[in-house]
Scaffold this motif. Structure first.
Motif, PDB file in Angstrom:
ATOM      1  N   UNK A 186       0.806  -1.229   0.000  1.00  0.00           N
ATOM      2  CA  UNK A 186       0.000   0.000   0.000  1.00  0.00           C
ATOM      3  C   UNK A 186       0.836   1.273   0.000  1.00  0.00           C
ATOM      4  N   UNK A 187       1.932   1.246   0.779  1.00  0.00           N
ATOM      5  CA  UNK A 187       2.704   2.494   0.935  1.00  0.00           C
ATOM      6  C   UNK A 187       3.397   2.894  -0.365  1.00  0.00           C
ATOM      7  N   UNK A 188       3.482   1.983  -1.320  1.00  0.00           N
ATOM      8  CA  UNK A 188       4.079   2.353  -2.611  1.00  0.00           C
ATOM      9  C   UNK A 188       3.046   2.984  -3.557  1.00  0.00           C
ATOM     10  N   UNK A 189       1.786   2.906  -3.176  1.00  0.00           N
ATOM     11  CA  UNK A 189       0.742   3.469  -4.036  1.00  0.00           C
ATOM     12  C   UNK A 189       0.562   4.959  -3.782  1.00  0.00           C
ATOM     13  N   UNK A 190      -0.071   5.623  -4.731  1.00  0.00           N
ATOM     14  CA  UNK A 190      -0.379   7.051  -4.537  1.00  0.00           C
ATOM     15  C   UNK A 190      -1.758   7.112  -3.897  1.00  0.00           C
ATOM     16  N   UNK A 191      -1.792   7.394  -2.595  1.00  0.00           N
ATOM     17  CA  UNK A 191      -3.029   7.232  -1.833  1.00  0.00           C
ATOM     18  C   UNK A 191      -3.812   8.530  -1.684  1.00  0.00           C
ATOM     19  N   UNK A 192      -3.299   9.597  -2.240  1.00  0.00           N
ATOM     20  CA  UNK A 192      -3.918  10.894  -1.979  1.00  0.00           C
ATOM     21  C   UNK A 192      -4.969  11.267  -3.023  1.00  0.00           C
ATOM     22  N   UNK A 193      -6.014  11.895  -2.536  1.00  0.00           N
ATOM     23  CA  UNK A 193      -7.042  12.390  -3.467  1.00  0.00           C
ATOM     24  C   UNK A 193      -7.833  13.474  -2.734  1.00  0.00           C
ATOM     25  N   UNK A 194      -8.893  13.926  -3.345  1.00  0.00           N
ATOM     26  CA  UNK A 194      -9.720  14.965  -2.725  1.00  0.00           C
ATOM     27  C   UNK A 194     -11.182  14.526  -2.769  1.00  0.00           C
ATOM     28  N   UNK A 195     -12.005  15.173  -1.957  1.00  0.00           N
ATOM     29  CA  UNK A 195     -13.416  14.772  -1.872  1.00  0.00           C
ATOM     30  C   UNK A 195     -14.056  14.636  -3.247  1.00  0.00           C
ATOM     31  N   UNK A 196     -13.724  15.575  -4.127  1.00  0.00           N
ATOM     32  CA  UNK A 196     -14.411  15.592  -5.415  1.00  0.00           C
ATOM     33  C   UNK A 196     -13.539  15.110  -6.573  1.00  0.00           C
ATOM     34  N   UNK A 197     -12.473  14.379  -6.241  1.00  0.00           N
ATOM     35  CA  UNK A 197     -11.608  13.879  -7.316  1.00  0.00           C
ATOM     36  C   UNK A 197     -12.427  13.062  -8.314  1.00  0.00           C
ATOM     37  N   UNK A 198     -12.107  13.250  -9.572  1.00  0.00           N
ATOM     38  CA  UNK A 198     -12.742  12.445 -10.622  1.00  0.00           C
ATOM     39  C   UNK A 198     -14.240  12.694 -10.735  1.00  0.00           C
ATOM     40  N   UNK A 199     -14.698  13.876 -10.369  1.00  0.00           N
ATOM     41  CA  UNK A 199     -16.143  14.177 -10.416  1.00  0.00           C
ATOM     42  C   UNK A 199     -16.704  13.881 -11.821  1.00  0.00           C
ATOM     43  N   UNK A 200     -17.687  12.975 -11.918  1.00  0.00           N
ATOM     44  CA  UNK A 200     -18.154  12.523 -13.238  1.00  0.00           C
ATOM     45  C   UNK A 200     -18.743  13.639 -14.091  1.00  0.00           C
ATOM     46  N   UNK A 201     -19.455  14.569 -13.441  1.00  0.00           N
ATOM     47  CA  UNK A 201     -20.070  15.650 -14.219  1.00  0.00           C
ATOM     48  C   UNK A 201     -18.980  16.551 -14.830  1.00  0.00           C
ATOM     49  N   UNK A 202     -17.966  16.863 -14.009  1.00  0.00           N
ATOM     50  CA  UNK A 202     -16.870  17.700 -14.508  1.00  0.00           C
ATOM     51  C   UNK A 202     -16.124  16.967 -15.622  1.00  0.00           C
ATOM     52  N   UNK A 203     -15.940  15.658 -15.458  1.00  0.00           N
ATOM     53  CA  UNK A 203     -15.254  14.880 -16.511  1.00  0.00           C
ATOM     54  C   UNK A 203     -16.085  14.908 -17.801  1.00  0.00           C
ATOM     55  N   UNK A 204     -17.416  14.858 -17.650  1.00  0.00           N
ATOM     56  CA  UNK A 204     -18.277  14.891 -18.843  1.00  0.00           C
ATOM     57  C   UNK A 204     -18.123  16.244 -19.541  1.00  0.00           C
ATOM     58  N   UNK A 205     -18.044  17.316 -18.745  1.00  0.00           N
ATOM     59  CA  UNK A 205     -17.860  18.654 -19.333  1.00  0.00           C
ATOM     60  C   UNK A 205     -16.530  18.704 -20.082  1.00  0.00           C
ATOM     61  N   UNK A 206     -15.503  18.100 -19.503  1.00  0.00           N
ATOM     62  CA  UNK A 206     -14.183  18.104 -20.159  1.00  0.00           C
ATOM     63  C   UNK A 206     -14.247  17.339 -21.482  1.00  0.00           C
ATOM     64  N   UNK A 207     -14.964  16.229 -21.492  1.00  0.00           N
ATOM     65  CA  UNK A 207     -15.070  15.457 -22.745  1.00  0.00           C
ATOM     66  C   UNK A 207     -15.799  16.281 -23.807  1.00  0.00           C
ATOM     67  N   UNK A 208     -16.831  17.020 -23.366  1.00  0.00           N
ATOM     68  CA  UNK A 208     -17.572  17.861 -24.320  1.00  0.00           C
ATOM     69  C   UNK A 208     -16.659  18.947 -24.884  1.00  0.00           C
ATOM     70  N   UNK A 209     -15.805  19.517 -24.017  1.00  0.00           N
ATOM     71  CA  UNK A 209     -14.877  20.559 -24.486  1.00  0.00           C
ATOM     72  C   UNK A 209     -13.909  19.968 -25.517  1.00  0.00           C
ATOM     73  N   UNK A 210     -13.413  18.773 -25.240  1.00  0.00           N
ATOM     74  CA  UNK A 210     -12.478  18.154 -26.204  1.00  0.00           C
ATOM     75  C   UNK A 210     -13.181  17.939 -27.545  1.00  0.00           C
TER      76      UNK A 210
END
Ligand SMILES: Cc1ncc(COP(=O)(O)O)c(C=O)c1O
Length: 289
Positions: A186-210
């Protein structure tokens, strides 16, 4: 992530970061530690990690008769000299490719990025490209690094990623870095993130922008707009009061001479440059006016 990579690779001494003078990378403590703008930095200075400043290739700082490209080469030699002494304790060099935006839209020759990439490879130091401000078309290509024909080890993205509609940021990295974390311990993994990491709605907006960037041919349109604006700005460029006129992609800067002191010009490092920034992203698509 860069530090943890080196730690996983058995080189924990590589914990230092080098950054360009006059750079800006944000205001969390880590990002502020590699930021070099006193206005943002000074208040929190006692809380910050030590990091090293290397000369900025900002072509305004070139010597008399020295071209931006030559000056970029000189700054790369300073970087090389730094790595010669300190690469063993340096995890990464972080740069804002082509334009240091918060530092007064300071522009540099792509040759610097090309040379810095070579030095980072030679001295085993990661290259972090912070394209949070310049990514997604602002410099004329989708990413500024493309103009130097390089790829960084880490690419930081935000702002134009969602066209400003929803908050999202991304750090992209290489398979090599990914593999260094991919482990059952486990300690070799990147364990950090934030409450809203990978927010699906924001990701959808990013895909639309692309999609919009591609379907509306935003980059091609920006080339035409930039050519038009440069033609219209010709008089301004050669005006006697104008000390610096510069343009990279969809960013224009015009700094006027200081009449009280003809050898200096307003806005060089004071942030008071008359500065026109046009976005190359769909939400704020601009028209020449
Ligand atoms: C180059 C650069 N890096 C980082 C940031 C900070 O990004 P965030 O507010 O998402 O931390 C900015 C914000 O203006 C920026 O211009």
């Amino acid at each position: 992530m860069s530090y943890h990579y080196w730690r996983n690779a058995g080189r924990p001494a590589k914990s230092g970061f080098a950054a360009l003078a006059n750079g800006y990378h944000g205001e969390t403590l880590g990002a502020l530690s590699v930021t070099d703008i006193p206005l943002y930095r000074d208040t929190y200075a006692p809380l910050l990690r030590k990091s090293v400043r290397v000369p900025s290739p900002d072509w305004r700082l070139a010597g008399p008769g020295e071209t931006p490209r030559e000056y970029a080469g000189r700054c790369a030699r300073a970087l090389e000299a730094h790595f010669e002494r300190h690469a063993a304790e340096t995890a990464a060099l972080i740069v804002e490719p082509l334009v240091q935006c918060a530092g007064g839209m300071a522009m540099h020759d792509a040759q610097y990025l090309h040379l810095a990439r070579g030095l980072c490879d030679r001295f085993e130091v990661h290259l972090i490209a912070d394209e949070i401000a310049v990514g997604f078309g602002r410099t004329g290509t989708l990413f500024a690094c493309e103009q130097a024909q390089i790829s960084p080890d880490f690419l930081c993205l935000s702002k134009g990623l969602t066209g400003g509609y929803l908050p999202l940021s991304v750090v992209m990295t290489t398979d090599r870095v990914y593999q260094a974390y991919y482990d059952d311990r486990l300690e070799r993994g990147f364990l950090h993130s934030h409450s809203y990491s990978g927010n699906p709605l924001a990701c959808r907006a990013a895909l639309a922008v692309l999609d919009i960037l591609e379907e509306d041919k935003v980059l091609e349109r920006n080339l035409r707009i930039a050519a038009h604006l440069n033609r219209r700005a010709e008089k301004l460029r050669s005006h006697r009061r104008v000390a610096h006129f510069r343009n990279t992609g969809m960013i224009w800067v015009c700094a006027t001479r200081n009449p009280a002191s003809p050898g200096t010009f307003t806005g060089a490092r004071s942030g008071r440059a008359c500065c026109c920034v046009l976005s190359g992203t769909p939400s704020t698509g601009c028209r020449p006016t």
